[in-house]
Design a protein around this motif. Sequence first.
Motif, PDB file in Angstrom:
ATOM      1  N   SER A 135      21.970 -10.256  -8.233  1.00  0.00           N
ATOM      2  CA  SER A 135      20.714 -10.193  -7.497  1.00  0.00           C
ATOM      3  C   SER A 135      20.155  -8.779  -7.581  1.00  0.00           C
ATOM      4  N   VAL A 136      18.841  -8.674  -7.541  1.00  0.00           N
ATOM      5  CA  VAL A 136      18.225  -7.345  -7.549  1.00  0.00           C
ATOM      6  C   VAL A 136      18.088  -6.801  -6.131  1.00  0.00           C
ATOM      7  N   ARG A 137      18.461  -7.588  -5.125  1.00  0.00           N
ATOM      8  CA  ARG A 137      18.260  -7.173  -3.738  1.00  0.00           C
ATOM      9  C   ARG A 137      18.933  -5.831  -3.405  1.00  0.00           C
ATOM     10  N   PRO A 138      20.221  -5.631  -3.732  1.00  0.00           N
ATOM     11  CA  PRO A 138      20.835  -4.335  -3.390  1.00  0.00           C
ATOM     12  C   PRO A 138      20.106  -3.155  -4.031  1.00  0.00           C
ATOM     13  N   ALA A 139      19.723  -3.298  -5.303  1.00  0.00           N
ATOM     14  CA  ALA A 139      19.081  -2.182  -6.006  1.00  0.00           C
ATOM     15  C   ALA A 139      17.697  -1.895  -5.446  1.00  0.00           C
ATOM     16  N   ILE A 140      16.917  -2.936  -5.182  1.00  0.00           N
ATOM     17  CA  ILE A 140      15.553  -2.724  -4.690  1.00  0.00           C
ATOM     18  C   ILE A 140      15.588  -2.184  -3.261  1.00  0.00           C
ATOM     19  N   THR A 141      16.581  -2.608  -2.476  1.00  0.00           N
ATOM     20  CA  THR A 141      16.726  -2.098  -1.108  1.00  0.00           C
ATOM     21  C   THR A 141      17.089  -0.617  -1.128  1.00  0.00           C
ATOM     22  N   GLU A 142      18.021  -0.252  -2.001  1.00  0.00           N
ATOM     23  CA  GLU A 142      18.422   1.156  -2.118  1.00  0.00           C
ATOM     24  C   GLU A 142      17.233   2.017  -2.549  1.00  0.00           C
ATOM     25  N   TRP A 143      16.451   1.518  -3.500  1.00  0.00           N
ATOM     26  CA  TRP A 143      15.279   2.267  -3.966  1.00  0.00           C
ATOM     27  C   TRP A 143      14.273   2.459  -2.833  1.00  0.00           C
ATOM     28  N   MET A 144      14.028   1.412  -2.055  1.00  0.00           N
ATOM     29  CA  MET A 144      13.070   1.520  -0.950  1.00  0.00           C
ATOM     30  C   MET A 144      13.550   2.494   0.112  1.00  0.00           C
ATOM     31  N   ASN A 145      14.857   2.509   0.364  1.00  0.00           N
ATOM     32  CA  ASN A 145      15.406   3.441   1.359  1.00  0.00           C
ATOM     33  C   ASN A 145      15.267   4.894   0.920  1.00  0.00           C
ATOM     34  N   SER A 146      15.124   5.105  -0.393  1.00  0.00           N
ATOM     35  CA  SER A 146      15.016   6.471  -0.905  1.00  0.00           C
ATOM     36  C   SER A 146      13.584   7.004  -0.871  1.00  0.00           C
ATOM     37  N   LEU A 147      12.615   6.110  -0.590  1.00  0.00           N
ATOM     38  CA  LEU A 147      11.215   6.523  -0.603  1.00  0.00           C
ATOM     39  C   LEU A 147      10.855   7.343   0.627  1.00  0.00           C
ATOM     40  N   ASP A 148       9.908   8.228   0.456  1.00  0.00           N
ATOM     41  CA  ASP A 148       9.375   9.020   1.569  1.00  0.00           C
ATOM     42  C   ASP A 148       8.177   8.259   2.138  1.00  0.00           C
ATOM     43  N   TRP A 149       8.401   7.540   3.248  1.00  0.00           N
ATOM     44  CA  TRP A 149       7.365   6.666   3.793  1.00  0.00           C
ATOM     45  C   TRP A 149       6.257   7.440   4.504  1.00  0.00           C
ATOM     46  N   ASN A 150       6.471   8.731   4.710  1.00  0.00           N
ATOM     47  CA  ASN A 150       5.440   9.537   5.357  1.00  0.00           C
ATOM     48  C   ASN A 150       4.554  10.264   4.349  1.00  0.00           C
ATOM     49  N   ALA A 151       4.889  10.069   3.055  1.00  0.00           N
ATOM     50  CA  ALA A 151       4.121  10.792   2.032  1.00  0.00           C
ATOM     51  C   ALA A 151       2.687  10.286   1.972  1.00  0.00           C
ATOM     52  N   ARG A 158       0.816  -1.219   0.000  1.00  0.00           N
ATOM     53  CA  ARG A 158       0.000   0.000   0.000  1.00  0.00           C
ATOM     54  C   ARG A 158       0.850   1.271   0.000  1.00  0.00           C
ATOM     55  N   LYS A 159       2.166   1.111   0.173  1.00  0.00           N
ATOM     56  CA  LYS A 159       3.059   2.278   0.219  1.00  0.00           C
ATOM     57  C   LYS A 159       3.965   2.383  -1.002  1.00  0.00           C
ATOM     58  N   THR A 160       3.861   1.432  -1.944  1.00  0.00           N
ATOM     59  CA  THR A 160       4.807   1.403  -3.061  1.00  0.00           C
ATOM     60  C   THR A 160       4.099   1.333  -4.410  1.00  0.00           C
ATOM     61  N   ASN A 161       4.892   1.624  -5.451  1.00  0.00           N
ATOM     62  CA  ASN A 161       4.411   1.620  -6.828  1.00  0.00           C
ATOM     63  C   ASN A 161       5.103   0.481  -7.572  1.00  0.00           C
ATOM     64  N   LEU A 162       4.323  -0.490  -8.050  1.00  0.00           N
ATOM     65  CA  LEU A 162       4.910  -1.660  -8.711  1.00  0.00           C
ATOM     66  C   LEU A 162       5.626  -1.292 -10.007  1.00  0.00           C
ATOM     67  N   ASN A 163       5.153  -0.279 -10.702  1.00  0.00           N
ATOM     68  CA  ASN A 163       5.808   0.129 -11.947  1.00  0.00           C
ATOM     69  C   ASN A 163       7.228   0.612 -11.674  1.00  0.00           C
ATOM     70  N   GLU A 164       7.384   1.368 -10.598  1.00  0.00           N
ATOM     71  CA  GLU A 164       8.717   1.855 -10.238  1.00  0.00           C
ATOM     72  C   GLU A 164       9.602   0.685  -9.804  1.00  0.00           C
ATOM     73  N   ALA A 165       9.023  -0.242  -9.032  1.00  0.00           N
ATOM     74  CA  ALA A 165       9.796  -1.410  -8.600  1.00  0.00           C
ATOM     75  C   ALA A 165      10.244  -2.226  -9.800  1.00  0.00           C
ATOM     76  N   ARG A 166       9.372  -2.362 -10.803  1.00  0.00           N
ATOM     77  CA  ARG A 166       9.721  -3.115 -12.005  1.00  0.00           C
ATOM     78  C   ARG A 166      10.881  -2.447 -12.751  1.00  0.00           C
ATOM     79  N   GLU A 167      10.893  -1.126 -12.805  1.00  0.00           N
ATOM     80  CA  GLU A 167      11.995  -0.402 -13.460  1.00  0.00           C
ATOM     81  C   GLU A 167      13.318  -0.687 -12.760  1.00  0.00           C
ATOM     82  N   VAL A 168      13.288  -0.700 -11.436  1.00  0.00           N
ATOM     83  CA  VAL A 168      14.509  -0.990 -10.667  1.00  0.00           C
ATOM     84  C   VAL A 168      15.004  -2.402 -10.981  1.00  0.00           C
ATOM     85  N   ILE A 169      14.081  -3.385 -11.037  1.00  0.00           N
ATOM     86  CA  ILE A 169      14.450  -4.773 -11.334  1.00  0.00           C
ATOM     87  C   ILE A 169      15.049  -4.881 -12.732  1.00  0.00           C
ATOM     88  N   ASP A 170      14.426  -4.223 -13.713  1.00  0.00           N
ATOM     89  CA  ASP A 170      14.914  -4.290 -15.092  1.00  0.00           C
ATOM     90  C   ASP A 170      16.304  -3.665 -15.228  1.00  0.00           C
TER      91      ASP A 170
END
Length: 750
Positions: free
Chosen positions: A734-750, A713-725
């Motif tokens: 592995s996509v783990r480092p990239a997806i983790t970095e992307w999640m850390n950059s999100l504003d979770w209070n938005a 409910r806090k994320t956008n699958l399209n953006e996650a797919r771009e990170v994976i690609d």
Amino acid sequence: MPETTESESRKLLRRLRDTLAEPGKGQERLDRITHIIADSMRTEVCSIYLFRDAETLELCATEGLKAEAVHKTRMRVGEGLVGRVAKSAQAVNTGNAPAERGFRYMPETGEEVFSSFLGVPIQRLGERLGVLVVQSKEAREFSGDEVYALEVVAMVLAEMTELGVFVGEGAALSALHQRSEMFRGLVGQEGVAAGHVWLHEPRVVVTNPIADDPASESVRLREAVDQLRLSVDDMLSTATTADTEQRDVLEAYRMFANSRGWMRRMEEDIASGLSAEAAVEKEQSTARARLQTVPDTYLRERLHDLDDLSNRLLRILTGQGAETGAEMPDDPILIARNIGPGELLAYGRNLKGIVLEEGSVGSHAAIVARALAIPLVINAERITTEALNGDPILVDGEQGVVHLRPEDQVKAAFKDKMAMQAKAQERYASIRDKPAETLCGTRVSLHMNAGLMADLPSLEGSGAEGVGLFRTELQFLVRNKVPRRAELASLYSTVLDAAGGRRVAFRTLDIGSDKVLPYMKRQEEPNPALGWRAIRVGLDKAGVMRMQLQALIRAAAGRPLTVMFPFVAQFEEFTAAREHLLRELDREERLGRPLPSKVEIGAMLETPSLAFAPRQFFELADFISIGGNDLKQFFFAADRENELVRRRYDTLNVSFLTFLEQIVGRCNETDTPVSFCGEDAGRPLEALCFAAIGLRNLSMRPASIGPVKHLFRKTNLNEAREVIDKARVSGAQSVRPAITEWMNSLDWNA
């Protein structure tokens, strides 16, 4: 030198008991003991080495060696003759110590003038405590009577160490069962818990290892053995002829209970001055030591039988154990060497956590613990020998760490962790009735895994939309015989009632590999995970499969029925199993019984081969459930029971994600619903990546639904797919480092 006779052994033990009864600190007692042993055995040297840690021995007391070496001389297990005794748990007896293999010269002790050496292990029920050594200048081997006498003394020292008699100065002398201890094991079931120890098999403490009257002790032993034999006979008389495995165990019990050799050895121990309890425990310790070195599986099982039988005998003699009326604490953490699924289910949800010395991630206990959502740590070595009933304990099932008698600072940190988790659970509860819908508008269906009626209350509270996997084998595993069709039909009907109209996917019997029925003869296979299991057993034992399918049809009784077959490796296995179900539906209709209003027949895709099945398979299957645990181990050729390799391969490995995406693509071509079922589905990061590659149905343990839904409910699958690609294009493993970095950059209070 005269031989040490049995009467002299009793004299020595009496002197030991008297000196231990005198006031004094731990070091003073150890010093007096070494003097008494050297004097009684007429040797120039007696030394006691105790474990400082799991791999290091420390000289803690000596008569005859240089006093300044005490608490300074140390050696590793396996180093020198003392280390050799500690490693092998066997006596070393030589008349020419310097010429022995592995001899180590320690100049600070002054032992170079002593030629003869006899060392025996100080051990208690498999727990290594130290080494007892006598030495003399005369070049000779010690007699059999002398070796036996020293082993008896070592047995008494082990009991005294257990009772904390040697608490005092020196790093190796702190009392057992009083220190704060941390145990590192393996994660069996995630979660954290704080509580107090409840031992599945309470430790028997022998408080009277030395006895004055051998005749009365022999009478006590014989009476206890007679009582033991009667109890084994009673168990055999109530075991049915169908329970062949159970009867085999009980027959082994009876064989040992009637063993003249076992009885003779214990009576010899009593004649040497031991009490009846100490005699039993001495032979039990010897059996435990053998257990560590026997490679043959059958012999190891027989030694386990003797070990269990000895525990029964000790409880008869001492009156100790669960039957003495000890009360389970309000917040019990169960501690056991291992435990069967039936025994674990008997405790039920009363347990706050479970810690096992043995077991595996796929063991029956782990399966039941996951079903009950109880934190579980396995392979926590030595915990049953260290923990006592009522000890405070903290279990971290996420890290595989256990804190026994924790320090205040550890308690505080753990309390903070539990508070944070409780706060998170409150947050998840607030979205329980909301959909798992991402910011880009994609909706993912979240289902729960189950296997017990105790799981079903979680269906409402977790926010799950249904049961994506109901493991039917648990009802077979916890019984001593094959359950009846009527019993199964009643159970499955109750499950459907509890689901309240939500979809329940029943997986047919998945046995074999690590799940062996107690009443089924185990097949000796070089690689059980790739052997005779699941659908292979079902097709070969068609009677059992038909009985279960009939029970499922009758349970549905006009309601929708969803059945999936496990471990399908090729198209024809699915068609054969499907035909079985269709035939049973026809049969039930002919008998005039109500049929399900709708039937879905699916397969679990757990082998890479099925992903490449003909298109007709995907067209014929009403749905496909990806069994992530097995599929991952076969994809990477990494046994998930093997701790050396199971963590080496990442679920978010680019190759594995690409493979999953190909499966999703094939299912989409034929409009076949597909879901991912397994532990990885309940890990928020992995779940997000699965949804990003196209999976729209996930099934997981109930406690994972809240965290996964919250992330969606806090994320956008399209953006996650771009990170994976992008990670794929970059050549990342592995996509783990990239997806983790992307999640850390999100504003979770938005």
